[in-house]
Design a protein around this motif. Structure first.
Motif, PDB file in Angstrom:
ATOM      1  N   ARG A 191       0.840  -1.210   0.000  1.00 61.41           N
ATOM      2  CA  ARG A 191       0.000   0.000   0.000  1.00 61.41           C
ATOM      3  C   ARG A 191       0.871   1.255   0.000  1.00 61.41           C
ATOM      4  O   ARG A 191       0.575   2.229  -0.714  1.00 61.41           O
ATOM      5  CB  ARG A 191      -0.926  -0.013   1.217  1.00 61.41           C
ATOM      6  N   MET A 248      -7.757  -0.857  -4.217  1.00 64.68           N
ATOM      7  CA  MET A 248      -7.561  -1.116  -2.792  1.00 64.68           C
ATOM      8  C   MET A 248      -8.756  -0.664  -1.971  1.00 64.68           C
ATOM      9  O   MET A 248      -9.170  -1.344  -1.028  1.00 64.68           O
ATOM     10  CB  MET A 248      -6.296  -0.414  -2.294  1.00 64.68           C
ATOM     11  N   TYR A 290      -0.890  -6.692  -4.060  1.00 65.66           N
ATOM     12  CA  TYR A 290      -1.833  -6.387  -2.984  1.00 65.66           C
ATOM     13  C   TYR A 290      -2.936  -7.446  -2.928  1.00 65.66           C
ATOM     14  O   TYR A 290      -3.296  -7.946  -1.851  1.00 65.66           O
ATOM     15  CB  TYR A 290      -2.429  -5.003  -3.215  1.00 65.66           C
TER      16      TYR A 290
END
Length: 252
Positions: free
Chosen positions: A155, A174, A224
């Motif tokens: 992140r 995200m 991610y």
């Protein structure tokens, strides 16, 4: 079973507020939730001093997490109550609908009270139900904290990218994953706790089809996605196996 109920219950009481990040913006809610859920976990063993000692430890751990987020001291209580003050025909309709729903619930409880009350009492005092409930909450919310910590470096790399189409796409990817992660861990734990790992595999397949990152999101979004999914699987698998073992079932 007593040890399992207390261990799972008190762990859930501490980890759920951490998974929801309440210790920062809602510090008092963190402590109150830990105390309330801890009382539920320890209620059947209220006559034993060990249960109250374990509850005190859990509350202290929760309070310590709050103080860690506020090194200058405990924040002020500052309770603010906001009521939806509505006026007009729409407001009257909404109030009427709420009244109808409340009346329906009250009627249901009154008519089924003789049956529901004993079942609710048995469920409340059931050690097995408490173990599975606590383990599920740890998996869903504590697993969220694990996934957040595991994906933290990725992140930061995404947020450090220069402003571009790829960065905006990755940030959007995200931001849309929290609710999906909660649902994913809940379903994974449910199937694993029920002894159906093949159904848990279908959950992962469905997520991959619905939420797999594309080339527009960039390689960071793929990392991610992969790390977050693996963290959710680890949390759900660990808690599902632990809960089944605690109640005397095969781990899988």
């Amino acid at each position: 079973m007593e040890t399992a109920r207390l261990s799972f219950g008190l762990a859930a009481a501490v980890l759920i507020p951490l998974g929801l990040a309440w210790q920062g913006p809602r510090p008092w809610r963190t402590v109150v939730f830990t105390l309330a859920y801890g009382l539920y976990a320890a209620a059947p063993y209220a006559r034993e001093g060990r249960a109250w000692l374990a509850l005190g430890v859990a509350v202290l751990v929760s309070l310590g997490c709050v103080l860690w987020k506020h090194p200058a001291g405990m924040p002020q209580l500052g309770v603010t109550v906001t009521l939806p003050l509505m006026a007009g025909r729409l407001a009257r309709t909404r109030r009427a609908s709420v009244g109808v729903l409340v009346a329906a619930v009250a009627l249901t409880v009154w008519s089924a009270g003789t049956t529901v009350a004993p079942l609710s009492k048995d469920l409340f005092l059931s050690d097995r139900a408490a173990v599975f409930l606590s383990a599920a909450l740890i998996s869903v919310f504590g697993g969220g904290a694990l996934a957040k910590a595991a994906t933290g470096p990725v992140r930061q790399e995404i947020l450090a990218l220069p402003d571009s189409r790829e960065r905006r796409a990755a940030v959007e990817f995200m931001s849309a994953g929290r609710a999906i992660g909660l649902l994913e861990r809940g379903l994974l734990f449910t199937f694993l706790a029920a002894g159906r790992p093949e159904a848990a595999a279908l959950v992962l397949a469905a997520k991959s089809l619905a939420r797999v990152p594309t080339n527009d999101h960039g390689k960071h979004a793929s990392e991610y996605f992969l790390i977050g999914t693996l963290a959710s699987v680890i949390a759900s698998l660990a808690m599902g196996m632990a809960a089944r073992s605690a109640v005397g079932l095969p781990v899988l």
